[in-house]
Motif scaffolding. Sequence first.
Motif, short mmCIF file in Angstrom:
data_model
loop_
_atom_site.label_atom_id
_atom_site.label_comp_id
_atom_site.label_asym_id
_atom_site.label_seq_id
_atom_site.Cartn_x
_atom_site.Cartn_y
_atom_site.Cartn_z
N MET A 419 -8.25 -2.18 9.26
CA MET A 419 -8.12 -2.02 7.78
C MET A 419 -8.36 -0.50 7.47
O MET A 419 -7.55 -0.29 6.47
CB MET A 419 -9.37 -2.89 6.81
N THR A 423 -5.40 0.93 5.40
CA THR A 423 -5.53 1.86 3.75
C THR A 423 -5.18 3.34 3.98
O THR A 423 -4.77 4.03 2.76
CB THR A 423 -6.95 1.56 3.36
N CYS A 454 -2.26 -6.29 5.30
CA CYS A 454 -2.58 -5.18 4.19
C CYS A 454 -1.91 -4.05 5.27
O CYS A 454 -1.28 -3.17 4.37
CB CYS A 454 -3.88 -4.86 4.39
N SER A 457 1.75 -4.49 4.46
CA SER A 457 2.05 -4.36 3.08
C SER A 457 2.18 -2.77 2.70
O SER A 457 2.98 -2.28 1.97
CB SER A 457 0.93 -5.09 2.19
N HIS A 458 1.07 -2.08 3.20
CA HIS A 458 1.06 -0.57 2.85
C HIS A 458 2.15 0.20 3.49
O HIS A 458 2.42 1.23 2.94
CB HIS A 458 -0.39 0.02 3.21
N SER A 487 -2.02 -10.96 -0.25
CA SER A 487 -1.57 -9.99 0.82
C SER A 487 0.01 -9.94 0.97
O SER A 487 0.74 -9.30 0.90
CB SER A 487 -2.29 -9.77 1.74
#
Length: 625
Positions: A419, A423, A454, A457-458, A487
Amino acid sequence: MLRFYRNHHSSIPIHLICTHFHSHYSNSNINLSNSLSDLLQGRISHSHLLQIHARVLLAGAHQDNLIATRLIGQYTSLQALRVFNQLEAPNIYPFNAIIRVLSEEGLWFDAFSIFNRLRFHSLSPNDFTFSFLLKACLRLTDAIYVKQLHTHLVKVGFSNDPFICSGLLAVYAKGLKDLVSAHKVFDEMLHKSLVSCWTCLISGYAQVRQSEDVLSIFLSMVDNNLKPEDSTMVSVLSACSNLRIAEIEKWVGELSRFVNTIDSNHQGVDSVRTVLVYLFGKSGKIDRSRESFDEISKSWKRSVLPWNAMISAYIQNGSALEALTLFRQMVEIHKCEPNHVTIVSMLSACAQIGDLDGGIWAHKKYINLQTRKGISALNRNVATALIDMYSKCGCLRDAQEVFDKTTTKDIVTINAMIMGLATNGEGESALSLFSKSKDIGLKPNGGTLLAVLCACSHSGLLNEGREIFLDMSKLYSLEPKLEHYSSYIDLLARVGRIEEAIEVVNSMPFAPNEFVWGALLGGCLLHNRPQLAQVISRRLAKTEEVENSGGYVMLSNAFAVDSRWGDVSNLRALMRERGIKKLKGQSWISINGVVHEFAVGFTSHPQIESLYYVLNILAKQMSYS
């Protein structure tokens, strides 16, 4: 040439024996047996122990029961058994010593075998014999041996010994997880004054998540004017974390009534207040939580537990700054030593507000604590919190360093690092770590796959994210939850696959929440789909809680993109009519270890006039440029 004395497992030079002998036994009046037994007390280095043992054998003192008992206590099981088996007429003491050594090494079968040899020597077990055997039973999964031992100690008259009953209770509750038998032992005890007995029962129920039983026993214990130990409170607070909302309300009422009806000097009142601090915090009543904390006596606040409960309550309710302030009071004013739970909470608070300086300070504080205890390895919970804090503060290199230094990684640690990479836009690295975790045999859980989605996605990794989402059930035996759908929809919306994202929304077995509609709306605004954005914004506004302004703000932005200023004005009027206010922007900055909080319209800062003065100067300079 040196001559050696040989004793099965060792060779000792005779000159060392003689040197040792002359240095300790030059006074002929000293009884040799007593001298040797005295030398065997306390911790002894292995080389020194071998020298003493050699002297025992040379002196023919190996049949002395006291010397043998102390020798057995110094050795590990293999050497201890050799010493024991040399005894021709052992009394109960060497029997107890060897049973203790075997029990501590988990060799329960050997411990019971030695116990069965007692009758061949016409010896009766004593309370120490049963205590050591019960310690061996803690590792058993077969109840037969425990039941036999239970029957035997009843026959020989130890069923009312509080220490024996405490050990038996621990075996049933913690070892076998047989709470029916544990409670029966507890109910049949004549003397229930030992706090450890209550703690064993509470811990047993906490382990199987029977939280209401835990609180019922805890309240009964306090009602009997017994003061819970820290270990008792850890189990009670752990049980509270599993309570549902209705159960929390019920027990808040029960515990509050108890506190209000007993004398303030009652031994257990502060322990009940500590539980109330935790429960009020869990139910979102942070003011009530602080009231209960302030009522706790100074003597009870020497323990870290009430501080941890209050700090945790602040963090659960988004009051990170208050948590940090309380932590400083705890350490600097009350001189209470934090533990790893406190450090985890502090790191969580620092992560919430981006306080890197505070996080680094907490990290150093933890290292100092571990150094004083002689521990070098990172606690996994602390490691996970450090990775999360450094990642959220943008210090990915530091997060990676903590991760690499964590020797025993579990899936939670892996999830935090994935994670963190996600991010910070390191999607490829996150996928690489995910692949490595599978290679070393760690089974991914729902949190792992959410972190990976995630990351995709980022970083815009559409194909990889689609493959992981579609294979969740088949490859990982995990059914996607609403957060996984959210997500994945975010990934599709970010890369412009709006129609595909809407198909996923319509096909998922859950009602869309604000995160789903928010992800779709973000994609529409990013890829210039104003008409669809307005439709989704209305859905978002209906889905969110009444007091939440997020959906309305995004709908207003969608109108503004399409230059529909009249609709913007009407929407703001509707928000005023419904009493919905736009959430104020907040920011924090740490200067010299002090965190300063700012918000729109915030005027209570002690240097507010100076701040506005500087701000006005900057505004004028920008207007001239």
